[in-house]
Design a protein around this motif. Structure first.
Motif, PDB file in Angstrom:
ATOM      1  N   ALA A 189      18.068 -49.698 132.084  1.00 23.35           N
ATOM      2  CA  ALA A 189      16.736 -50.310 132.116  1.00 23.35           C
ATOM      3  C   ALA A 189      16.760 -51.785 131.740  1.00 23.35           C
ATOM      4  O   ALA A 189      15.883 -52.538 132.136  1.00 23.35           O
ATOM      5  N   SER A 190      17.758 -52.198 130.980  1.00 27.12           N
ATOM      6  CA  SER A 190      17.813 -53.584 130.518  1.00 27.12           C
ATOM      7  C   SER A 190      19.146 -54.212 130.912  1.00 27.12           C
ATOM      8  O   SER A 190      20.168 -53.963 130.276  1.00 27.12           O
ATOM      9  N   PRO A 191      19.149 -55.029 131.950  1.00 26.25           N
ATOM     10  CA  PRO A 191      20.396 -55.665 132.383  1.00 26.25           C
ATOM     11  C   PRO A 191      21.056 -56.515 131.299  1.00 26.25           C
ATOM     12  O   PRO A 191      22.260 -56.692 131.304  1.00 26.25           O
ATOM     13  N   ALA A 192      20.275 -56.999 130.336  1.00 18.90           N
ATOM     14  CA  ALA A 192      20.849 -57.812 129.262  1.00 18.90           C
ATOM     15  C   ALA A 192      21.808 -57.002 128.402  1.00 18.90           C
ATOM     16  O   ALA A 192      22.682 -57.557 127.746  1.00 18.90           O
ATOM     17  N   LEU A 193      21.653 -55.693 128.405  1.00 18.18           N
ATOM     18  CA  LEU A 193      22.521 -54.829 127.604  1.00 18.18           C
ATOM     19  C   LEU A 193      23.734 -54.319 128.382  1.00 18.18           C
ATOM     20  O   LEU A 193      24.533 -53.578 127.832  1.00 18.18           O
ATOM     21  N   GLN A 194      23.854 -54.697 129.618  1.00 19.68           N
ATOM     22  CA  GLN A 194      24.997 -54.236 130.419  1.00 19.68           C
ATOM     23  C   GLN A 194      26.188 -55.165 130.153  1.00 19.68           C
ATOM     24  O   GLN A 194      26.437 -56.103 130.888  1.00 19.68           O
ATOM     25  N   SER A 195      26.912 -54.841 129.092  1.00 21.80           N
ATOM     26  CA  SER A 195      28.045 -55.661 128.692  1.00 21.80           C
ATOM     27  C   SER A 195      29.221 -54.746 128.375  1.00 21.80           C
ATOM     28  O   SER A 195      29.051 -53.544 128.202  1.00 21.80           O
ATOM     29  N   PRO A 196      30.423 -55.307 128.305  1.00 18.37           N
ATOM     30  CA  PRO A 196      31.586 -54.485 127.954  1.00 18.37           C
ATOM     31  C   PRO A 196      31.427 -53.785 126.599  1.00 18.37           C
ATOM     32  O   PRO A 196      31.854 -52.648 126.434  1.00 18.37           O
ATOM     33  N   SER A 197      30.784 -54.449 125.653  1.00 14.38           N
ATOM     34  CA  SER A 197      30.607 -53.824 124.341  1.00 14.38           C
ATOM     35  C   SER A 197      29.709 -52.591 124.425  1.00 14.38           C
ATOM     36  O   SER A 197      30.000 -51.557 123.814  1.00 14.38           O
ATOM     37  N   MET A 198      28.649 -52.664 125.204  1.00 15.01           N
ATOM     38  CA  MET A 198      27.776 -51.497 125.352  1.00 15.01           C
ATOM     39  C   MET A 198      28.459 -50.400 126.163  1.00 15.01           C
ATOM     40  O   MET A 198      28.209 -49.221 125.949  1.00 15.01           O
ATOM     41  N   ARG A 199      29.332 -50.774 127.087  1.00 15.59           N
ATOM     42  CA  ARG A 199      30.096 -49.748 127.817  1.00 15.59           C
ATOM     43  C   ARG A 199      31.012 -48.992 126.856  1.00 15.59           C
ATOM     44  O   ARG A 199      31.206 -47.791 126.980  1.00 15.59           O
ATOM     45  N   LEU A 200      31.587 -49.710 125.876  1.00 18.55           N
ATOM     46  CA  LEU A 200      32.410 -49.039 124.865  1.00 18.55           C
ATOM     47  C   LEU A 200      31.571 -48.071 124.030  1.00 18.55           C
ATOM     48  O   LEU A 200      32.002 -46.953 123.748  1.00 18.55           O
ATOM     49  N   VAL A 201      30.388 -48.483 123.641  1.00 22.01           N
ATOM     50  CA  VAL A 201      29.507 -47.607 122.859  1.00 22.01           C
ATOM     51  C   VAL A 201      29.152 -46.367 123.671  1.00 22.01           C
ATOM     52  O   VAL A 201      29.246 -45.237 123.178  1.00 22.01           O
ATOM     53  N   ARG A 202      28.736 -46.575 124.917  1.00 24.20           N
ATOM     54  CA  ARG A 202      28.397 -45.429 125.782  1.00 24.20           C
ATOM     55  C   ARG A 202      29.598 -44.513 125.963  1.00 24.20           C
ATOM     56  O   ARG A 202      29.469 -43.287 125.903  1.00 24.20           O
ATOM     57  N   SER A 203      30.771 -45.099 126.190  1.00 27.96           N
ATOM     58  CA  SER A 203      31.985 -44.294 126.376  1.00 27.96           C
ATOM     59  C   SER A 203      32.310 -43.501 125.118  1.00 27.96           C
ATOM     60  O   SER A 203      32.708 -42.328 125.198  1.00 27.96           O
ATOM     61  N   GLY A 204      32.145 -44.110 123.960  1.00 31.94           N
ATOM     62  CA  GLY A 204      32.402 -43.415 122.706  1.00 31.94           C
ATOM     63  C   GLY A 204      31.493 -42.220 122.528  1.00 31.94           C
ATOM     64  O   GLY A 204      31.946 -41.117 122.167  1.00 31.94           O
ATOM     65  N   PHE A 205      30.215 -42.399 122.798  1.00 31.61           N
ATOM     66  CA  PHE A 205      29.287 -41.269 122.674  1.00 31.61           C
ATOM     67  C   PHE A 205      29.569 -40.201 123.728  1.00 31.61           C
ATOM     68  O   PHE A 205      29.416 -39.008 123.466  1.00 31.61           O
ATOM     69  N   LEU A 206      29.993 -40.622 124.912  1.00 30.50           N
ATOM     70  CA  LEU A 206      30.354 -39.647 125.944  1.00 30.50           C
ATOM     71  C   LEU A 206      31.574 -38.827 125.514  1.00 30.50           C
ATOM     72  O   LEU A 206      31.600 -37.602 125.676  1.00 30.50           O
ATOM     73  N   VAL A 207      32.579 -39.483 124.933  1.00 31.81           N
ATOM     74  CA  VAL A 207      33.768 -38.770 124.445  1.00 31.81           C
ATOM     75  C   VAL A 207      33.371 -37.773 123.362  1.00 31.81           C
ATOM     76  O   VAL A 207      33.833 -36.619 123.357  1.00 31.81           O
ATOM     77  N   LEU A 208      32.506 -38.201 122.448  1.00 32.67           N
ATOM     78  CA  LEU A 208      32.049 -37.295 121.390  1.00 32.67           C
ATOM     79  C   LEU A 208      31.275 -36.109 121.973  1.00 32.67           C
ATOM     80  O   LEU A 208      31.465 -34.962 121.554  1.00 32.67           O
ATOM     81  N   THR A 209      30.417 -36.381 122.953  1.00 34.94           N
ATOM     82  CA  THR A 209      29.663 -35.306 123.599  1.00 34.94           C
ATOM     83  C   THR A 209      30.600 -34.324 124.282  1.00 34.94           C
ATOM     84  O   THR A 209      30.464 -33.100 124.116  1.00 34.94           O
TER      85      THR A 209
END
Length: 191
Positions: free
Chosen positions: A61-81
């Protein structure tokens, strides 16, 4: 000077309130003293699935948040899930007692390598994101100072123009009064 205001409802991130409410319920369930093992792993799976969903939806929803750092956060939560979902699946199937490998896999997913990988990815993402936040905060501070200076200049110019307008209006009224007096004096003299 006016203080900065909170974002309006239209600029808030989607799903924030519902995600916070669901995460609060999940946190309360995780804090439940001695819950059944399966309930605990299902609640943790739900908890991390909610975080994965929230960060995925927010960055979409927010292109300003589409960064490598947020991809790492999303990936981390996906791994935990995925780790907790794998553990929940093994426990629901009841096969962790049949083979040592399944019990080991549950341990790896809940407390071992999968858990550490997920939390490390989230941590790295947040660590990389913090300098971006600080830079944005600094830029906003500079922009705010510039706008405040421009506003002050505009208010000063407006005040000066209003003063000039009042002065011009006063002079205009004096001119009309002088013309009226001259007219009144000239009429009797002409007679």
């Amino acid at each position: 000077m006016a203080s900065p205001t909170l974002p309006e409802a239209s600029t808030r991130l989607p799903g924030t309130r519902s995600s916070c409410a669901l995460l609060t319920v999940s946190t309360v369930l995780m804090a439940w003293p001695s819950p059944p093992a399966l309930l605990g792993v299902l609640v943790r799976t739900t908890y991390f699935a909610l975080l994965t969903w929230f960060f995925w939806r927010t960055t979409r929803a927010s292109p300003a948040l589409q960064s490598p750092s947020m991809r790492l956060v999303r990936s981390g939560f996906l791994v935990l899930t995925l780790g907790f979902a794998t553990s929940a699946s093994i426990q629901m199937a009841g096969i962790q007692g049949d083979h040592v490998a399944f019990a080991y896999l549950c341990e790896v997913c809940e407390r071992g390598a999968m858990f550490l990988l997920g939390t490390t990815l989230v941590s790295y993402g947040l660590m990389l994101w913090l300098p971006q936040v600080l830079q944005s905060h600094h830029m906003l501070g500079e922009h705010y100072a510039q706008q405040s200076g421009r506003l002050q200049q505009a208010e000063t110019a407006k005040s000066q123009l209003e003063h000039r307008l009042v002065e011009a209006d006063r002079r205009g009224m004096l001119g009309e009064l002088a013309a009226s007096i001259a007219h009144d004096l000239r009429n009797p003299l002409t007679i």
